[in-house]
Motif scaffolding. Sequence first.
Motif, PDB file in Angstrom:
ATOM      1  N   PRO A 118      -6.820   7.791   3.154  1.00  0.00           N
ATOM      2  CA  PRO A 118      -5.903   6.588   3.120  1.00  0.00           C
ATOM      3  C   PRO A 118      -4.762   6.913   3.832  1.00  0.00           C
ATOM      4  O   PRO A 118      -4.011   7.993   3.703  1.00  0.00           O
ATOM      5  CB  PRO A 118      -5.552   6.175   1.693  1.00  0.00           C
ATOM      6  CG  PRO A 118      -6.026   7.525   0.934  1.00  0.00           C
ATOM      7  CD  PRO A 118      -7.136   8.129   1.708  1.00  0.00           C
TER       8      PRO A 118
ATOM      9  N   ASP B 252      -7.394   0.088   6.257  1.00  0.00           N
ATOM     10  CA  ASP B 252      -8.208   0.926   5.315  1.00  0.00           C
ATOM     11  C   ASP B 252      -9.349   1.538   5.949  1.00  0.00           C
ATOM     12  O   ASP B 252     -10.275   0.965   6.114  1.00  0.00           O
ATOM     13  CB  ASP B 252      -8.601   0.108   4.082  1.00  0.00           C
ATOM     14  CG  ASP B 252      -9.394   0.823   3.064  1.00  0.00           C
ATOM     15  OD1 ASP B 252      -9.513   2.070   3.231  1.00  0.00           O
ATOM     16  OD2 ASP B 252      -9.615   0.221   1.864  1.00  0.00           O
TER      17      ASP B 252
ATOM     18  N   MET C 236       0.850  -1.413  -0.012  1.00  0.00           N
ATOM     19  CA  MET C 236       0.043  -0.085  -0.219  1.00  0.00           C
ATOM     20  C   MET C 236       0.849   1.180   0.078  1.00  0.00           C
ATOM     21  O   MET C 236       0.419   2.399  -0.396  1.00  0.00           O
ATOM     22  CB  MET C 236      -1.085  -0.236   1.382  1.00  0.00           C
ATOM     23  CG  MET C 236      -0.294   0.151   2.596  1.00  0.00           C
ATOM     24  SD  MET C 236      -1.472  -0.267   3.932  1.00  0.00           S
ATOM     25  CE  MET C 236      -2.383   1.337   4.054  1.00  0.00           C
TER      26      MET C 236
END
Length: 298
Positions: A234, A171, A147
């Motif tokens: 995020p 998340d 990520m």
Amino acid sequence: MLRALEALAAAARRGTVADVLVNGNAELAAAVSAALAAAPAGSGPLQLRVWSLALGDKAHCWNEYVHRLWPGTGTTFFIDGYVRVRPDALQALEAALAAEPQALAAAGLPSTGRGAAALRAAMEREGGLHGNLHALRADTLHALRHMGLRLPLGVYRTDGIVGAVLSFGLDPARHDWEPRRHIALARDASWDTEPQRWWRWQDLRTQWRRLDRQAQGVLENRAVSDWLARHRRPAQALPATVERLVSLWAAEDPRALAAALAQDGRRRRAWERLQSPRDWSAARQPPALLFDGTKVAG
């Protein structure tokens, strides 16, 4: 640091690889490397690597390890350099992960020192991650790498950000805040630290600086909470530096900033310091490997 490594050796299984990251202190890194090089080959259970990082910053240290140095396999234990882990601490962390397969990480709990009892009770009640000692699964680290999570340079509460990201199941846009689900508590995993003495000038100075960093940490926590919990942004999009992180929060919620600053003079001084961005160019220098015990014949 050598005493911390001795304690780690007593807690680790033979063949364990430990990366020692010394940030912003080339002399210490060289001294530790020289001491390890002088030890008999294969004399202990640990295979140690010592890395010197030019930038003296915990967040940069975490970023470099996760994205550049982590070998990519196995449960990884994160231990502060001044911490002496207890002999059964690592096994207790592994047992906690095995007992809670849904957990992304396991956290040790403090047992000595000022405030340890209150912090332990808070972790038992609310969950969370303690920066002195915790473990991440290999799958968790792979996910963090994939990520692209990088901690803002300059943040004091690195474990607070990592713990928050884990508590949202990586998340915040898709998952609710569930620290008790995502972070297993290893109640038998603990550590010791050198007690501070009020009559020693060095200890007084250390405590003074810690209070200043904690004041900044309060502003960081508010900014991170705003980013993840309020806006559900995020984690991998967090600003690159603590100055930018806190400044964005202040611009978006000036009333919250004013309320935080009104409560504490140290926070006001921390905010003033954050108005003068640091030179982060040293972060571009790669870690230097000074000692590699994995290549020392036993």
